[in-house]
Design an enzyme around this catalytic site. Structure first.
Site, PDB file in Angstrom:
ATOM      1  N   LYS A   1       0.819  -1.215   0.000  1.00 23.75           N
ATOM      2  CA  LYS A   1       0.000   0.000   0.000  1.00 23.75           C
ATOM      3  C   LYS A   1       0.863   1.280   0.000  1.00 23.75           C
ATOM      4  O   LYS A   1       2.071   1.230   0.281  1.00 23.75           O
ATOM      5  CB  LYS A   1      -0.921  -0.024   1.222  1.00 23.75           C
ATOM      6  CG  LYS A   1      -1.997  -1.121   1.165  1.00 23.75           C
ATOM      7  CD  LYS A   1      -2.888  -1.077   2.415  1.00 23.75           C
ATOM      8  CE  LYS A   1      -4.021  -2.089   2.341  1.00 23.75           C
ATOM      9  NZ  LYS A   1      -4.881  -2.023   3.563  1.00 23.75           N
TER      10      LYS A   1
ATOM     11  N   TYR B   1     -12.540  -1.611  -3.262  1.00 23.34           N
ATOM     12  CA  TYR B   1     -13.012  -1.796  -1.879  1.00 23.34           C
ATOM     13  C   TYR B   1     -14.538  -1.694  -1.771  1.00 23.34           C
ATOM     14  O   TYR B   1     -15.053  -1.374  -0.698  1.00 23.34           O
ATOM     15  CB  TYR B   1     -12.348  -0.766  -0.967  1.00 23.34           C
ATOM     16  CG  TYR B   1     -10.997  -1.192  -0.396  1.00 23.34           C
ATOM     17  CD1 TYR B   1     -10.810  -2.446   0.206  1.00 23.34           C
ATOM     18  CD2 TYR B   1      -9.907  -0.333  -0.422  1.00 23.34           C
ATOM     19  CE1 TYR B   1      -9.585  -2.815   0.745  1.00 23.34           C
ATOM     20  CE2 TYR B   1      -8.669  -0.699   0.133  1.00 23.34           C
ATOM     21  CZ  TYR B   1      -8.525  -1.946   0.715  1.00 23.34           C
ATOM     22  OH  TYR B   1      -7.319  -2.310   1.263  1.00 23.34           O
TER      23      TYR B   1
ATOM     24  N   ASN C   1      -1.835   0.338   6.993  1.00 24.61           N
ATOM     25  CA  ASN C   1      -1.328  -0.955   7.454  1.00 24.61           C
ATOM     26  C   ASN C   1      -0.487  -1.714   6.433  1.00 24.61           C
ATOM     27  O   ASN C   1      -0.323  -2.927   6.517  1.00 24.61           O
ATOM     28  CB  ASN C   1      -2.470  -1.802   8.030  1.00 24.61           C
ATOM     29  CG  ASN C   1      -3.571  -2.050   7.024  1.00 24.61           C
ATOM     30  OD1 ASN C   1      -3.420  -1.754   5.841  1.00 24.61           O
ATOM     31  ND2 ASN C   1      -4.675  -2.609   7.483  1.00 24.61           N
TER      32      ASN C   1
ATOM     33  N   HIS D   1      -2.180  -5.347   1.616  1.00 29.82           N
ATOM     34  CA  HIS D   1      -3.509  -5.943   1.457  1.00 29.82           C
ATOM     35  C   HIS D   1      -3.311  -7.371   1.005  1.00 29.82           C
ATOM     36  O   HIS D   1      -2.382  -7.665   0.261  1.00 29.82           O
ATOM     37  CB  HIS D   1      -4.321  -5.212   0.375  1.00 29.82           C
ATOM     38  CG  HIS D   1      -5.481  -6.017  -0.132  1.00 29.82           C
ATOM     39  ND1 HIS D   1      -6.693  -6.051   0.515  1.00 29.82           N
ATOM     40  CD2 HIS D   1      -5.597  -6.870  -1.185  1.00 29.82           C
ATOM     41  CE1 HIS D   1      -7.505  -6.881  -0.140  1.00 29.82           C
ATOM     42  NE2 HIS D   1      -6.866  -7.379  -1.174  1.00 29.82           N
TER      43      HIS D   1
ATOM     44  N   GLU E   1      -9.905  -9.980  -7.551  1.00 25.10           N
ATOM     45  CA  GLU E   1      -8.871  -8.963  -7.324  1.00 25.10           C
ATOM     46  C   GLU E   1      -7.693  -9.116  -8.290  1.00 25.10           C
ATOM     47  O   GLU E   1      -7.122  -8.120  -8.739  1.00 25.10           O
ATOM     48  CB  GLU E   1      -8.381  -9.036  -5.871  1.00 25.10           C
ATOM     49  CG  GLU E   1      -9.462  -8.590  -4.895  1.00 25.10           C
ATOM     50  CD  GLU E   1      -9.060  -8.717  -3.431  1.00 25.10           C
ATOM     51  OE1 GLU E   1      -9.869  -8.364  -2.565  1.00 25.10           O
ATOM     52  OE2 GLU E   1      -7.916  -9.160  -3.143  1.00 25.10           O
TER      53      GLU E   1
HETATM   54  P1  ATP Z   1      -7.200  -5.577   3.519  1.00 28.78           P
HETATM   55  O1  ATP Z   1      -8.520  -5.852   2.868  1.00 28.78           O
HETATM   56  O2  ATP Z   1      -6.646  -4.220   3.177  1.00 28.78           O
HETATM   57  O3  ATP Z   1      -6.222  -6.693   3.286  1.00 28.78           O
HETATM   58  P2  ATP Z   1      -8.177  -6.583   6.006  1.00 28.78           P
HETATM   59  O4  ATP Z   1      -8.764  -7.662   5.170  1.00 28.78           O
HETATM   60  O5  ATP Z   1      -7.250  -6.975   7.102  1.00 28.78           O
HETATM   61  O6  ATP Z   1      -7.399  -5.535   5.092  1.00 28.78           O
HETATM   62  P3  ATP Z   1     -10.736  -5.292   6.008  1.00 28.78           P
HETATM   63  O7  ATP Z   1     -11.736  -5.536   7.049  1.00 28.78           O
HETATM   64  O8  ATP Z   1     -10.916  -5.930   4.664  1.00 28.78           O
HETATM   65  O9  ATP Z   1      -9.303  -5.676   6.614  1.00 28.78           O
HETATM   66  O10 ATP Z   1     -10.613  -3.725   5.835  1.00 28.78           O
HETATM   67  C1  ATP Z   1     -10.045  -3.140   4.667  1.00 28.78           C
HETATM   68  C2  ATP Z   1      -9.172  -1.993   5.067  1.00 28.78           C
HETATM   69  O11 ATP Z   1     -10.001  -0.980   5.643  1.00 28.78           O
HETATM   70  C3  ATP Z   1      -8.143  -2.325   6.151  1.00 28.78           C
HETATM   71  O12 ATP Z   1      -6.909  -2.745   5.606  1.00 28.78           O
HETATM   72  C4  ATP Z   1      -7.976  -1.022   6.883  1.00 28.78           C
HETATM   73  O13 ATP Z   1      -6.974  -0.211   6.306  1.00 28.78           O
HETATM   74  C5  ATP Z   1      -9.319  -0.343   6.696  1.00 28.78           C
HETATM   75  N1  ATP Z   1     -10.090  -0.480   7.947  1.00 28.78           N
HETATM   76  C6  ATP Z   1     -10.683  -1.586   8.416  1.00 28.78           C
HETATM   77  N2  ATP Z   1     -11.304  -1.351   9.596  1.00 28.78           N
HETATM   78  C7  ATP Z   1     -11.089  -0.035   9.866  1.00 28.78           C
HETATM   79  C8  ATP Z   1     -11.445   0.841  10.926  1.00 28.78           C
HETATM   80  N3  ATP Z   1     -12.160   0.404  11.961  1.00 28.78           N
HETATM   81  N4  ATP Z   1     -11.033   2.134  10.848  1.00 28.78           N
HETATM   82  C9  ATP Z   1     -10.309   2.587   9.820  1.00 28.78           C
HETATM   83  N5  ATP Z   1      -9.927   1.801   8.769  1.00 28.78           N
HETATM   84  C10 ATP Z   1     -10.305   0.520   8.799  1.00 28.78           C
HETATM   85 MG    MG Z   2      -9.950  -7.295   3.425  1.00 25.05          MG
END
Ligand code: ATP
Ligand code: MG
Length: 136
Positions: A12, A52, A115, A118, A129
């Site tokens: 990212k 997303y 973070n 992804h 994806e």
């Molecule tokens: P990713 O899809 O990016 O791999 P993930 O699967 O661990 O991450 P998801 O639940 O899919 O987590 O959320 C997608 C992204 O949205 C997360 O990577 C994070 O950056 C953001 N996100 C998730 N929860 C929160 C939150 N409570 N507040 C802010 N951002 C969030």
């Molecule tokens: Mg995710």
């Protein structure tokens, strides 16, 4: 029985910005992943919104899409035995504060919304994806 899978990984903007892409790629290689394809691109906000879309109703959706399109990302197709789960393990929990020691998010993640990586969370999403980034 072997279960070779492909998954989509994205390094990212927060990580690319700090020049961590080669370090993160070497972690995947060390963990036995093959990087089948990779490209560095900057998404438009509309692309991030599409990517997303599952999070469309979440309060953080707009910020998330702004962020993903804020700078270049490195998208990769990773291949390995049980690639989807294996990648999720190596990435660590969504919130770097809660991620296990040794995971990429623990090492490099700044916060839950910065973070660093992804990873696809299912076989079906991996297909969608991978096609999103590498349809040509
Ligand atoms: P990713 O899809 O990016 O791999 P993930 O699967 O661990 O991450 P998801 O639940 O899919 O987590 O959320 C997608 C992204 O949205 C997360 O990577 C994070 O950056 C953001 N996100 C998730 N929860 C929160 C939150 N409570 N507040 C802010 N951002 C969030
Ligand atoms: Mg995710």
């Amino acid at each position: 029985m072997s279960n070779i899978e492909q998954t989509l990984s994205i390094i990212k903007p927060d990580a690319v910005e700090r020049n961590l892409d080669n370090k993160i790629k070497s972690i995947f290689i060390q963990e036995g992943f093959k990087i089948l394809k990779e490209k560095k691109i900057k998404l438009e906000k509309e692309d991030a919104e599409k990517f997303y879309k599952v999070h469309e109703t979440k309060p953080f959706y707009n910020d998330l899409c702004e962020y993903l399109s804020s700078g270049p990302v490195v998208a990769m197709i990773l291949e390995k035995e049980d690639a989807i789960l294996s990648n999720r393990k190596i990435m660590g929990a969504t919130d770097p504060k809660k991620a296990d020691e040794g995971t990429i998010r623990k090492k490099f993640g700044i916060s839950i919304d910065r973070n660093s990586v992804h990873g696809s969370d299912s076989i079906d999403n991996a297909k969608v994806e991978i096609n999103f980034f590498f349809r040509d």
